[in-house]
Design a protein around this motif. Structure first.
Motif, mmCIF file in Angstrom:
data_model
loop_
_atom_site.group_PDB
_atom_site.id
_atom_site.type_symbol
_atom_site.label_atom_id
_atom_site.label_comp_id
_atom_site.label_asym_id
_atom_site.label_seq_id
_atom_site.Cartn_x
_atom_site.Cartn_y
_atom_site.Cartn_z
ATOM 1 N N GLY A 90 -10.081 14.848 4.246
ATOM 2 C CA GLY A 90 -10.280 13.717 3.338
ATOM 3 C C GLY A 90 -9.399 13.707 2.112
ATOM 4 O O GLY A 90 -9.615 12.894 1.211
ATOM 5 N N MET A 91 -8.405 14.561 2.045
ATOM 6 C CA MET A 91 -7.542 14.624 0.855
ATOM 7 C C MET A 91 -6.410 13.618 0.966
ATOM 8 O O MET A 91 -5.239 13.966 1.166
ATOM 9 N N HIS A 92 -6.779 12.347 0.861
ATOM 10 C CA HIS A 92 -5.801 11.256 0.871
ATOM 11 C C HIS A 92 -6.465 10.013 0.293
ATOM 12 O O HIS A 92 -7.694 9.879 0.303
ATOM 13 N N ALA A 93 -5.634 9.128 -0.230
ATOM 14 C CA ALA A 93 -6.130 7.872 -0.812
ATOM 15 C C ALA A 93 -5.057 6.813 -0.683
ATOM 16 O O ALA A 93 -3.866 7.106 -0.699
ATOM 17 N N ILE A 94 -5.472 5.579 -0.548
ATOM 18 C CA ILE A 94 -4.570 4.431 -0.512
ATOM 19 C C ILE A 94 -4.567 3.798 -1.905
ATOM 20 O O ILE A 94 -5.628 3.557 -2.484
ATOM 21 N N VAL A 95 -3.377 3.521 -2.394
ATOM 22 C CA VAL A 95 -3.203 2.831 -3.680
ATOM 23 C C VAL A 95 -2.562 1.486 -3.397
ATOM 24 O O VAL A 95 -1.510 1.418 -2.738
ATOM 25 N N ALA A 96 -3.195 0.402 -3.824
ATOM 26 C CA ALA A 96 -2.651 -0.939 -3.659
ATOM 27 C C ALA A 96 -1.787 -1.254 -4.873
ATOM 28 O O ALA A 96 -2.275 -1.282 -5.997
ATOM 29 N N VAL A 97 -0.506 -1.472 -4.639
ATOM 30 C CA VAL A 97 0.438 -1.759 -5.716
ATOM 31 C C VAL A 97 0.634 -3.271 -5.780
ATOM 32 O O VAL A 97 1.011 -3.893 -4.795
ATOM 33 N N ALA A 98 0.366 -3.850 -6.936
ATOM 34 C CA ALA A 98 0.528 -5.295 -7.134
ATOM 35 C C ALA A 98 1.604 -5.540 -8.164
ATOM 36 O O ALA A 98 1.940 -4.686 -8.972
ATOM 37 N N ARG A 99 2.143 -6.698 -8.156
ATOM 38 C CA ARG A 99 3.151 -7.101 -9.144
ATOM 39 C C ARG A 99 2.550 -8.146 -10.038
ATOM 40 O O ARG A 99 1.815 -8.962 -9.730
ATOM 41 N N ASN A 122 0.823 -1.200 0.000
ATOM 42 C CA ASN A 122 0.000 0.000 0.000
ATOM 43 C C ASN A 122 0.858 1.251 0.000
ATOM 44 O O ASN A 122 1.847 1.331 0.720
ATOM 45 N N VAL A 123 0.453 2.201 -0.813
ATOM 46 C CA VAL A 123 1.094 3.506 -0.888
ATOM 47 C C VAL A 123 -0.017 4.533 -0.731
ATOM 48 O O VAL A 123 -1.137 4.329 -1.210
ATOM 49 N N GLU A 124 0.294 5.610 -0.035
ATOM 50 C CA GLU A 124 -0.708 6.641 0.171
ATOM 51 C C GLU A 124 -0.357 7.884 -0.639
ATOM 52 O O GLU A 124 0.802 8.246 -0.775
ATOM 53 N N ILE A 125 -1.383 8.509 -1.176
ATOM 54 C CA ILE A 125 -1.261 9.801 -1.846
ATOM 55 C C ILE A 125 -2.039 10.778 -0.970
ATOM 56 O O ILE A 125 -3.177 10.495 -0.584
ATOM 57 N N ALA A 126 -1.400 11.918 -0.624
ATOM 58 C CA ALA A 126 -2.048 12.811 0.327
ATOM 59 C C ALA A 126 -1.642 14.267 0.120
ATOM 60 O O ALA A 126 -0.618 14.561 -0.482
ATOM 61 N N CYS A 127 -2.476 15.151 0.665
ATOM 62 C CA CYS A 127 -2.185 16.573 0.767
ATOM 63 C C CYS A 127 -2.042 16.883 2.253
ATOM 64 O O CYS A 127 -2.968 16.629 3.029
ATOM 65 N N HIS A 128 -0.886 17.423 2.639
ATOM 66 C CA HIS A 128 -0.646 17.728 4.044
ATOM 67 C C HIS A 128 -0.624 19.224 4.340
ATOM 68 O O HIS A 128 -0.105 19.641 5.384
ATOM 69 N N ILE A 129 -1.214 20.038 3.458
ATOM 70 C CA ILE A 129 -1.444 21.428 3.827
ATOM 71 C C ILE A 129 -2.336 21.363 5.070
ATOM 72 O O ILE A 129 -3.297 20.579 5.096
#
Length: 86
Positions: A77-86, A63-70
């Motif tokens: 709610g400005m964040h999302a989890i991205v599941a990285v698969a191979r 799992n990798v997260e994309i977020a805004c930390h302002i």
């Protein structure tokens, strides 16, 4: 992966990629320096109406997260989890 990020709002935003620990550290840093600007590595800062590109290579599955930390943005709610698969 190539991300094209546009700030379509009326406030500054950022787009930061990282695992949970990297996001935690970045959030702490942004609390101390909320006007910090990013344009390299795993994050970009955007002014209203601005578009930027971020190229990121996902190195391993998980799992990798994309977020805004302002301040206040992550909590709104400005964040999302991205599941990285191979």
């Amino acid at each position: 992966m190539r991300f094209i990020v546009t700030d379509a709002g009326k406030q500054k935003h950022e787009f930061a990629i990282g695992d949970a620990e990297e996001q935690r550290q970045h959030a702490e840093m942004m609390k101390e320096m909320p006007d910090m600007k990013h344009d390299e590595g795993n994050a970009v800062s955007l002014e209203p109406g601005q578009t930027k590109e971020l190229i990121w290579r996902f190195g391993k599955p998980g799992n990798v997260e994309i977020a805004c930390h302002i301040p206040g943005h992550y909590e709104a709610g400005m964040h999302a989890i991205v599941a990285v698969a191979r």
